[in-house]
Design an enzyme around this catalytic site. Structure first.
Site: not given
Length: 333
Positions: A75, A208, A175, A230, A105, A206, A18
């Site tokens: 999401q 890089d 992440h 992403g 986030c 998640n 997302p």
């Protein structure tokens, strides 16, 4: 390497991340067509989503659904369990196949509202949100995206993974950064492996992940069950399909020819104008066209030119020119 998320089966767990301002319907549909196990919507604020739905009901105005999008995950972000549950039900009823909760986030305006990665510091509230949303939409699967923790001294992702498992979450995406890193430094894929070791849930790594080397490194170091991509898909919506080929056959899928790249960019441009309308679509498309042109001769001049151009035909002609394909003259007509 397939995984099961409730009643959703992914043969190839390569997932589009997302991204606010990027993973709208035109982009999701394009990435899906070019190859992706699953696509995820832009982060949606639960409170705003509920408010808009109530206004639409009063005005009897239809709200957008996910018709035509096969197995899209929506999401949601927020900090009120009941509001998030109501938002989850709304998007379930519009056709979402999965509800994904955002604990990742790092943006200040989200964190300041005690949402996103701020919830990594509020484990009790985080558990109530997860439990409430899961109950609200059962049997629709609910997943969670999070970071390693708030900062280097508070890397509590393994503990949050156990909370998520106990709350009924079906899959975790991690992440490989803490909130205070934002998007700086390098993603710590091995730390994602600590989360994988702490839970029975499928885990997606998640951060890089762009090249074949990145995919192999992320999976080897994290022992995750799949990857989420992403920024590596910006201007390269075919990248997820290439990674799916890597997982299936051990070799990255071929790069599209310049003709194909041009045609994909033109398709995306037309889809954005159709979806948003000419004036807004032209503005939104500029960043995407800049990404498509990255690495091409005169890319900087191209970006500057399209940012000042409001005629779609001229924009398309300039796009064709940057790919230096003679047959492009017809595409601008």
């Amino acid at each position: 390497m397939g995984i099961q998320i409730g009643n959703v089966h992914l043969d190839d767990p390569v997932i589009l991340a997302p991204m606010s301002g990027v993973t709208d319907k035109p982009f999701r549909r394009l990435v899906r067509r070019l190859g992706a196990g699953l696509v995820v919507s832009e982060m949606i604020a639960s409170e705003a989503s509920v408010r808009q739905a109530r206004q639409a009901m009063r005005s009897r105005k239809l709200t957008e659904d996910y018709a035509g999008e096969h197995e899209v995950a929506v999401q949601l972000a927020g900090c009120d369990p009941e509001v998030m549950a109501e938002a989850a039900r709304l998007h379930r009823d519009r056709g979402a196949a999965i509800v994904d909760i955002n604990f990742g986030c790092p943006v200040k305006k989200v964190v300041n509202k005690y949402a996103g990665s701020a919830l990594m510091r509020e484990e009790g509230l985080a558990a109530r949100i997860l439990e409430t949303v899961v109950r609200a939409v059962d049997p629709l699967p609910v997943t969670l995206k999070m970071r390693l923790g708030w900062d280097a001294a508070n890397r509590n992702a393994p503990r949050m993974a156990r909370i998520a498992d106990e709350s009924g979450i079906r899959l975790l995406t991690v992440h490989g950064r803490t909130r205070d890193q934002l998007y700086g430094g390098e993603a710590d894929w091995s730390a994602v492996g600590e989360v994988k070791a702490a839970t029975r849930l499928p885990v997606i790594v998640n951060g890089d992940i762009e090249s074949a080397e990145d995919v192999r490194g992320a999976l080897d170091q994290s022992r995750a069950d799949g990857v989420m991509i992403g920024r590596g898909a910006c201007g390269r919506p075919w990248r997820l399909g290439q990674v799916m080929a890597l997982l299936r056959h051990g070799k990255m899928g071929a790069e599209p020819t310049l003709d194909d790249q041009r045609d994909i960019a033109l398709e995306h441009y037309d889809a954005l104008l159709s979806y948003y309308g000419k004036e807004r679509g032209i503005r939104i498309a500029r960043k995407h066209l800049g990404w498509y042109a990255a690495g091409r001769p005169n890319a900087a001049a191209f970006r500057q030119a399209i940012n000042a151009e409001s005629d779609p035909k001229r924009v398309k002609a300039m796009l064709c020119d940057v790919f230096t394909v003679p047959a492009c003259a017809q595409a601008a007509e």
